[in-house]
Design an enzyme around this catalytic site. Sequence first.
Site, PDB file in Angstrom:
ATOM      1  N   TYR A  26       0.810  -1.249  -0.211  1.00  0.00           N
ATOM      2  CA  TYR A  26      -0.103   0.062  -0.022  1.00  0.00           C
ATOM      3  C   TYR A  26       1.054   1.229   0.064  1.00  0.00           C
ATOM      4  CZ  TYR A  26      -3.551  -3.099   1.191  1.00  0.00           C
ATOM      5  OH  TYR A  26      -4.544  -4.770   1.231  1.00  0.00           O
ATOM      6  N   HIS A 103      -8.104   1.943  -5.901  1.00  0.00           N
ATOM      7  CA  HIS A 103      -7.454   0.964  -5.082  1.00  0.00           C
ATOM      8  C   HIS A 103      -5.880   1.206  -5.184  1.00  0.00           C
ATOM      9  CE1 HIS A 103     -11.017  -1.468  -4.253  1.00  0.00           C
ATOM     10  NE2 HIS A 103     -11.244  -1.283  -5.517  1.00  0.00           N
TER      11      HIS A 103
END
Length: 150
Positions: A26, A103
């Site tokens: 991430y 995302h």
Amino acid sequence: MADKFHILVLNGPNLNMLGTREPEKYGSLTLSEIVNRLSTEATSLNVELDHFQSNAEYAIIDRIHQAKDTVDYILINPAAFTHTSVAIRDALLAVSIPFIEIHLSNVHAREPFRHHSYLSDIAAGVICGLGADGYSYALQTAVKRLSQSH
């Protein structure tokens, strides 16, 4: 553009842990850093930007409902709710506000259960796997589309 567009950024569960949560997937930026960068960019684009993050599905749904008739576009990273929430899908359909699904990671290169989204087929677009830059690309796209339609 005379009037400001109003764009709502929604972030789902566990995104408040960005910066320390699996940075290899991430990235190392915190959610606050991502939102601050996006806010600066929004100001330069003459966009009013609101942000909301919650780990609770009902809170995200409530915020979507509140957006009706006040928000021009939604940028949403539904996180894990992507794969589970018919309720968020229904809320987005109910308010009829165009949205882009975001995302940070490439969900299609991950576990099979992450490959399905309850939102993608009703989204104006989907951005995945481009890290925090995906938010900027989504903002730019939303502004471009709003400018073309107004």
